[in-house]
Every structure is written in structure tokens, then in C-alpha cells.
Scaffold this active site. Structure first.
Site, PDB file in Angstrom:
ATOM      1  N   ASP A 139       3.872   0.332  12.112  1.00 21.01           N
ATOM      2  CA  ASP A 139       2.645  -0.235  11.527  1.00 21.01           C
ATOM      3  C   ASP A 139       2.393  -1.677  11.958  1.00 21.01           C
ATOM      4  O   ASP A 139       1.330  -2.221  11.703  1.00 21.01           O
ATOM      5  CB  ASP A 139       2.703  -0.172   9.992  1.00 21.01           C
ATOM      6  CG  ASP A 139       2.754   1.252   9.482  1.00 21.01           C
ATOM      7  OD1 ASP A 139       2.396   2.164  10.248  1.00 21.01           O
ATOM      8  OD2 ASP A 139       3.166   1.458   8.327  1.00 21.01           O
TER       9      ASP A 139
ATOM     10  N   ARG B  42       0.485  14.273  13.060  1.00 22.90           N
ATOM     11  CA  ARG B  42       0.950  14.081  11.682  1.00 22.90           C
ATOM     12  C   ARG B  42       1.112  15.394  10.899  1.00 22.90           C
ATOM     13  O   ARG B  42       0.506  15.592   9.833  1.00 22.90           O
ATOM     14  CB  ARG B  42       0.036  13.110  10.927  1.00 22.90           C
ATOM     15  CG  ARG B  42      -0.151  11.811  11.668  1.00 22.90           C
ATOM     16  CD  ARG B  42      -0.904  10.795  10.863  1.00 22.90           C
ATOM     17  NE  ARG B  42      -0.055  10.110   9.884  1.00 22.90           N
ATOM     18  CZ  ARG B  42      -0.510   9.177   9.050  1.00 22.90           C
ATOM     19  NH1 ARG B  42      -1.790   8.857   9.043  1.00 22.90           N
ATOM     20  NH2 ARG B  42       0.302   8.595   8.209  1.00 22.90           N
TER      21      ARG B  42
ATOM     22  N   CYS C 287      -5.065   8.023   8.734  1.00 21.73           N
ATOM     23  CA  CYS C 287      -5.518   7.492  10.014  1.00 21.73           C
ATOM     24  C   CYS C 287      -5.256   8.480  11.141  1.00 21.73           C
ATOM     25  O   CYS C 287      -4.225   9.163  11.151  1.00 21.73           O
ATOM     26  CB  CYS C 287      -4.765   6.186  10.329  1.00 21.73           C
ATOM     27  SG  CYS C 287      -5.340   4.779   9.392  1.00 21.73           S
TER      28      CYS C 287
ATOM     29  N   ARG D  88      -9.178  -0.196   3.530  1.00 15.90           N
ATOM     30  CA  ARG D  88      -8.305   0.795   2.874  1.00 15.90           C
ATOM     31  C   ARG D  88      -6.937   0.207   2.563  1.00 15.90           C
ATOM     32  O   ARG D  88      -6.259   0.649   1.628  1.00 15.90           O
ATOM     33  CB  ARG D  88      -8.070   1.984   3.814  1.00 15.90           C
ATOM     34  CG  ARG D  88      -9.124   3.040   3.793  1.00 15.90           C
ATOM     35  CD  ARG D  88      -8.664   4.228   4.622  1.00 15.90           C
ATOM     36  NE  ARG D  88      -7.251   4.513   4.351  1.00 15.90           N
ATOM     37  CZ  ARG D  88      -6.372   4.905   5.256  1.00 15.90           C
ATOM     38  NH1 ARG D  88      -6.723   5.092   6.492  1.00 15.90           N
ATOM     39  NH2 ARG D  88      -5.123   5.143   4.917  1.00 15.90           N
TER      40      ARG D  88
ATOM     41  N   LYS E 151       0.835  -1.207   0.000  1.00 14.90           N
ATOM     42  CA  LYS E 151       0.000   0.000   0.000  1.00 14.90           C
ATOM     43  C   LYS E 151       0.868   1.255   0.000  1.00 14.90           C
ATOM     44  O   LYS E 151       0.671   2.160  -0.818  1.00 14.90           O
ATOM     45  CB  LYS E 151      -0.901   0.005   1.248  1.00 14.90           C
ATOM     46  CG  LYS E 151      -1.572   1.341   1.503  1.00 14.90           C
ATOM     47  CD  LYS E 151      -2.418   1.341   2.758  1.00 14.90           C
ATOM     48  CE  LYS E 151      -1.726   1.800   4.013  1.00 14.90           C
ATOM     49  NZ  LYS E 151      -1.536   3.251   4.171  1.00 14.90           N
ATOM     50  N   ASN E 152       1.838   1.305   0.930  1.00 14.66           N
ATOM     51  CA  ASN E 152       2.564   2.565   1.095  1.00 14.66           C
ATOM     52  C   ASN E 152       3.546   2.866  -0.038  1.00 14.66           C
ATOM     53  O   ASN E 152       4.054   3.974  -0.138  1.00 14.66           O
ATOM     54  CB  ASN E 152       3.248   2.608   2.471  1.00 14.66           C
ATOM     55  CG  ASN E 152       2.215   2.763   3.581  1.00 14.66           C
ATOM     56  OD1 ASN E 152       1.061   3.136   3.326  1.00 14.66           O
ATOM     57  ND2 ASN E 152       2.607   2.464   4.812  1.00 14.66           N
TER      58      ASN E 152
HETATM   59  N1  EPU Z   1       6.485  14.202  11.064  1.00 18.73           N
HETATM   60  C1  EPU Z   1       6.555  15.534  11.397  1.00 18.73           C
HETATM   61  N2  EPU Z   1       6.597  16.447  10.388  1.00 18.73           N
HETATM   62  C2  EPU Z   1       6.552  16.090   9.081  1.00 18.73           C
HETATM   63  C3  EPU Z   1       6.488  14.727   8.745  1.00 18.73           C
HETATM   64  C4  EPU Z   1       6.447  13.799   9.757  1.00 18.73           C
HETATM   65  O1  EPU Z   1       6.580  15.885  12.580  1.00 18.73           O
HETATM   66  O2  EPU Z   1       6.581  16.982   8.235  1.00 18.73           O
HETATM   67  C5  EPU Z   1       6.436  13.179  12.115  1.00 18.73           C
HETATM   68  C6  EPU Z   1       5.076  12.468  12.121  1.00 18.73           C
HETATM   69  O3  EPU Z   1       4.115  13.182  12.867  1.00 18.73           O
HETATM   70  C7  EPU Z   1       5.422  11.138  12.711  1.00 18.73           C
HETATM   71  C8  EPU Z   1       6.844  10.882  12.195  1.00 18.73           C
HETATM   72  O4  EPU Z   1       7.370  12.162  11.828  1.00 18.73           O
HETATM   73  O5  EPU Z   1       5.471  11.270  14.097  1.00 18.73           O
HETATM   74  C9  EPU Z   1       6.956   9.934  11.015  1.00 18.73           C
HETATM   75  O6  EPU Z   1       6.068  10.350  10.008  1.00 18.73           O
HETATM   76  P1  EPU Z   1       6.284   9.956   8.477  1.00 18.73           P
HETATM   77  O7  EPU Z   1       6.248  11.208   7.697  1.00 18.73           O
HETATM   78  O8  EPU Z   1       7.451   9.058   8.345  1.00 18.73           O
HETATM   79  O9  EPU Z   1       4.962   9.140   8.175  1.00 18.73           O
HETATM   80  P2  EPU Z   1       4.022   9.269   6.938  1.00 18.73           P
HETATM   81  O10 EPU Z   1       4.799   9.461   5.701  1.00 18.73           O
HETATM   82  O11 EPU Z   1       2.919  10.198   7.248  1.00 18.73           O
HETATM   83  C10 EPU Z   1       4.108   6.723   6.308  1.00 18.73           C
HETATM   84  C11 EPU Z   1       3.077   5.651   6.152  1.00 18.73           C
HETATM   85  C12 EPU Z   1       2.558   5.263   7.529  1.00 18.73           C
HETATM   86  C13 EPU Z   1       3.725   4.790   8.379  1.00 18.73           C
HETATM   87  C14 EPU Z   1       4.822   5.874   8.442  1.00 18.73           C
HETATM   88  C15 EPU Z   1       6.061   5.429   9.181  1.00 18.73           C
HETATM   89  C16 EPU Z   1       2.119   6.201   4.010  1.00 18.73           C
HETATM   90  C17 EPU Z   1       0.961   6.690   3.248  1.00 18.73           C
HETATM   91  N3  EPU Z   1       1.982   6.157   5.335  1.00 18.73           N
HETATM   92  O12 EPU Z   1       3.410   7.810   6.932  1.00 18.73           O
HETATM   93  O13 EPU Z   1       1.672   4.189   7.308  1.00 18.73           O
HETATM   94  O14 EPU Z   1       3.274   4.541   9.681  1.00 18.73           O
HETATM   95  O15 EPU Z   1       5.193   6.258   7.104  1.00 18.73           O
HETATM   96  O16 EPU Z   1       6.581   4.297   8.604  1.00 18.73           O
HETATM   97  O17 EPU Z   1       3.138   5.826   3.456  1.00 18.73           O
HETATM   98  C18 EPU Z   1      -0.097   2.753   7.830  1.00 18.73           C
HETATM   99  O18 EPU Z   1       0.167   2.165   6.763  1.00 18.73           O
HETATM  100  O19 EPU Z   1      -0.894   2.302   8.686  1.00 18.73           O
HETATM  101  C19 EPU Z   1       0.566   4.026   8.096  1.00 18.73           C
HETATM  102  C20 EPU Z   1       0.133   4.876   9.013  1.00 18.73           C
END
Ligand code: EPU
Length: 418
Positions: free
Chosen positions: A304, A121, A116, A397, A22-23
Site C-alpha cells: 500500500d 483479488r 480497488c 475512501r 482504515k484497514n
Molecule cells: N489472495 C488470494 N486468495 C485469497 C486471498 C488473497 O489469491 O483468498 C491473494 C490476493 O489476490 C493478493 C494477496 O493474496 O494477491 C494478498 O491479499 P490479501 O488477502 O492479503 O489482501 P486483502 O485482505 O484483500 C488487505 C487490505 C489491502 C492491502 C492488503 C495487503 C483491507 C480492506 N485491504 O487486502 O489494502 O493491500 O491487505 O496488505 O484490509 C489499500 O488499503 O489500499 C488496500 C488495497
């Protein structure tokens, strides 16, 4: 409202085939817009997040076909128009359109992405990178108006190795002038998948999968092909199902390296399994030992998988601790596990203590988010009696054909629509 109903206690045996990640897929599809030609992505998972991305592609005027998991995207005639909040708020990954459109047109108008509810985030790191590359960002309530006269390569240090910010930065930097260096980049396999795809289209990206990624901008991206990597979180979820209820349950189409930290933890607690180059066969184990888990960015233990793994920790003798360092609100599953008979203490919003072993009893529970939903499915498989899970759209999803995949290996599980 849809519900998942599970009669627990049945052994799982046979084979489960893992789908595309998915990701990865949710980033590869928006990345396709950067091409000035037709691109093909194989192994697309059949999940509702992909349907939402398709809706955005079609809204922008791209021609999309999806047959037998192969998606062909022709974005030669797209229009760069504002994506309605009603679509972009459906998923986190909608913000990959923000960067792809910014890279391609140097202008984008979009709303804050959905996803989610597992923590605040924020997207400050993505916006910081856009600004460093020369864009002006105007924030109007939840809407962003982002414009750049010129996108100029530069050095960007991410405050934390964010998956989203790393991919977003790559999607813009591939079209910037000169070299961009991302320091403290996220190292997840999904990032390598996206970089490989962009390179296949003609981008010049090196270092993906390490903490320093270098991108030399190009003026044009062309035809491209890629295949979505197997979903390591889906694989992990079914491996845990095998450790809970398996009788030689085989999980096929995995990349063992991507799930190494889970395998280390399974070894530690005493699970037995047979691993090959692309599969794992696992059975239910008794006399499991407690452990400590701390979630971290890749290659650390994935956030995850912590909620699904909690169900297995309930089987372990003694007190296991689980520390969540990525999100500040990812223990919503605990209330429902305790309702089923677990004995889990929430120490604070980053740490829980799991007192095992405990037996679960089926009841009505809520899938508060995608992985909490996966946790509830696993809990339902081991519980005695009937478990009814509500809010299951979250699960659909991200898990392709979860009902069918589990039914095929012996679970008594069905979807009920009211
Ligand atoms: N963060 C910030 N500022 C930013 C970006 C991130 O503070 O600008 C913080 C976030 O709040 C979080 C941490 O950094 O505490 C990591 O966030 P990251 O940006 O790595 O996560 P993401 O890109 O929003 C993706 C996956 C998530 C998975 C995370 C970590 C997708 C669409 N989502 O999220 O997947 O948990 O990386 O591996 O790729 C899931 O599949 O259930 C899921 C939530």
C-alpha cells in the site's frame, strides 16, 4: 465529479495528526456484529469506507451512533438478511460481514466484495476456510450462499498469508466448537487489532501477529471495547510528503514499529528525520540515493505504500527498482507520473525501473485507485504548476480529511466539485 487541484512547490511545516487505520476499522466494525451486547470502538476514521459499512449495519437493523470518533454498535436486534450488491460492492471489507454473519447465524447470503481494481483479488482462501470449518458454499454467479449445520474448529493452512482470509477465518472460528489453528496466517498489525477486540468481547485467540493463530471457540461474545490503531499507511504517505516537501513537518500519533520498513528505506536513500515514541519530524532532503524495493506481507515493505513512495524515488539519483509481489495490477500510477515528466519504465506487471532524478510538471491525472490517488497527491505537491486529479472518490475512501490536513501544513490544495 470531484477533483483535487494542487498548486505544487510549497513547503510543508506544522503537524499532521494520523487517524485510525482504515484497514483495521473496516474489520472491527463488522466484527462488532458477533457480540450479543453493545460494543464501542474508539478512533474511527472519518472516511467514506466507514460510511458504507454503516449503511450495511443499519440495513441489517443494528443501532449505530458515531460521535467524536467513538462508534457504539448495538446489534442485539439485527436480522440476518441478504446484503444488496449495490452496497457490498462498494468496498472489499464488506466480506467481513460474510464471516461475522456466518459465525453468528451459521448462514449468510452475500455478493462478491468490491475494492480497488489492483488485481484479481480472489477470495478462495476465505471460502476454503469456511468449508474447512464445516460450511457448504454455493456460488451462484457473483452471489454466495453459505450454510453450516455446525461450525467445527480445525487446522487451516492458508496458501498465502492473506489479511482478508486470516481475519475472515478468525471471525468464524471464534464461534466454532473446539480449537482452530490458522497456519501461514498474515501478521499485519490490523489482525492483532481485530483479535484484541474479539478477546475483549470474550473470544479466546492467541498468536495474532505471528504466522500461527489459535482460536478456541466460545458460544457467546459480550460487551466489548477497542480503539483503532493509527493508520500506518496514512502515516507513511505523510512521512513521504515530508521527505519531499517538508520543513520540519511533524507526523503525530504513529507507532514507529509499524512503519519500520519505510524508515529503513528512508535511511538507505539518505533522508533525515527525528523519531520519538509516537511522532516523526522530517524535512526535505537533497542528494538522495537510489534503492531497490520489493513489497511483501508484514513486516515486509507494504504494497500500500509502494505507489506513494514512487514519487520519492523520482528524487533519487540513479535507477531505483520497485518490485510488486502482492498485486498484479498496481502500477496504474506510472502512466500519469510519466505524463508529469517522470522517466519510469514498466519492466513487467510486477516490476518498474525509476530513472531519477526527474522534475514533475503539473497536468491532469487520474486517481485510478486509492494508493495511486495518494501517489498523485504527492506528485502534485512537488510538481511545478497546477495538478488536477480526477476520480478522487478513491482517495476519500481511505484518507480522512486529506485536503484539510495538507492545507493546515501549507499545501495549496482544494477539492473542486462540478
Ligand atoms: N489472495 C488470494 N486468495 C485469497 C486471498 C488473497 O489469491 O483468498 C491473494 C490476493 O489476490 C493478493 C494477496 O493474496 O494477491 C494478498 O491479499 P490479501 O488477502 O492479503 O489482501 P486483502 O485482505 O484483500 C488487505 C487490505 C489491502 C492491502 C492488503 C495487503 C483491507 C480492506 N485491504 O487486502 O489494502 O493491500 O491487505 O496488505 O484490509 C489499500 O488499503 O489500499 C488496500 C488495497
Amino acid at each position: 465529479m470531484k477533483k483535487i487541484v494542487i498548486e505544487g512547490g510549497y513547503e510543508l511545516s506544522g503537524t499532521i495528526e494520523i487517524s485510525g487505520a482504515k484497514n483495521s476499522a473496516v474489520a472491527l466494525v463488522p466484527a462488532a456484529l458477533l457480540s450479543d451486547d453493545i460494543v464501542t470502538i474508539d478512533n474511527i476514521p472519518n472516511i467514506s469506507d466507514i460510511d458504507a459499512l454503516n449503511e450495511i449495519l443499519e440495513y441489517l437493523g443494528a443501532k449505530v451512533s458515531l460521535h467524536d470518533k467513538i462508534m457504539v454498535i448495538d446489534s442485539k436486534n439485527i436480522t440476518n438478511k441478504e446484503i444488496p450488491e449495490s452496497i457490498s460492492s462498494k468496498l472489499r471489507a464488506s466480506y467481513y460481514f460474510m464471516s461475522a454473519l456466518l459465525g453468528k447465524y451459521k448462514h449468510v447470503e452475500m455478493y462478491f466484495p468490491g475494492g480497488c481494481s489492483i488485481g484479481a483479488r480472489p477470495i478462495d482462501q476465505t471460502l476454503k476456510a469456511f468449508k474447512a470449518l464445516g460450511a457448504t458454499v454455493i456460488e451462484d454467479d457473483k452471489k454466495f450462499i453459505i450454510t453450516a449445520e455446525t461450525l467445527q474448529g480445525t487446522m487451516i493452512y492458508l496458501d498465502m498469508p492473506s489479511v482478508g482470509a486470516t481475519i475472515n477465518t478468525m471471525l468464524v472460528a471464534v464461534k466454532a466448537i473446539g480449537e482452530t489453528i490458522i497456519r501461514n496466517a498474515a501478521k499485519e498489525p490490523e489482525i492483532v487489532n481485530v483479535a484484541t477486540f474479539l478477546n475483549n468481547m470474550g473470544a479466546k485467540i492467541s498468536g495474532a501477529g505471528t504466522s500461527e493463530i489459535r482460536i478456541i471457540g466460545v458460544s457467546k461474545l459480550n460487551k466489548g471495547f477497542t480503539e483503532v490503531i493509527p493508520d500506518r499507511i496514512e502515516a507513511g504517505t505523510y512521512i513521504i510528503a515530508g521527505a519531499l516537501m517538508g520543513n520540519n513537518l511533524k507526523i503525530e500519533n504513529i507507532i514507529p514499529e509499524h512503519i519500520e520498513t519505510l524508515l529503513f528505506k528512508l535511511n538507505e536513500i539518505g533522508c533525515k528525520y527525528l523519531l520519538t515514541d509516537n511522532s516523526i519530524t522530517i524535512s526535505k532532503s537533497d542528494k538522495l540515493r537510489s534503492t531497490r524495493i520489493k513489497t511483501l506481507g508484514y513486516p515486509g515493505f507494504p504494497t500500500d505504500l509502494q505507489q506513494p513512495l514512487t514519487v520519492l524515488l523520482l528524487r533519487c539519483n540513479g535507477i531505483s527498482t520497485l518490485e510488486e509481489t502482492i498485486y498484479e495490477n498496481r502500477f496504474k500510477n506510472v502512466e500519469y507520473l510519466n505524463k508529469m515528466g517522470a522517466n519510469i519504465n514498466i519492466v513487467n506487471n510486477q516490476k518498474i525501473k525509476i530513472n531519477g532524478p526527474s522534475n514533475l510538471i503539473g497536468t491532469t491525472v487520474v486517481a485510478t485507485d486509492l494508493r495511486a490517488g495518494a501517489c498523485m497527491v504527492l506528485a502534485g505537491l512537488v510538481a511545478s504548476g497546477k495538478t488536477i486529479i480526477t476520480d478522487v472518490d478513491h482517495i476519500l475512501r481511505g484518507y480522512e480529511n486529506i485536503i484539510l490536513k495538507l492545507t493546515n501544513v501549507g499545501a495549496k490544495i482544494y477539492l473542486e466539485e462540478e
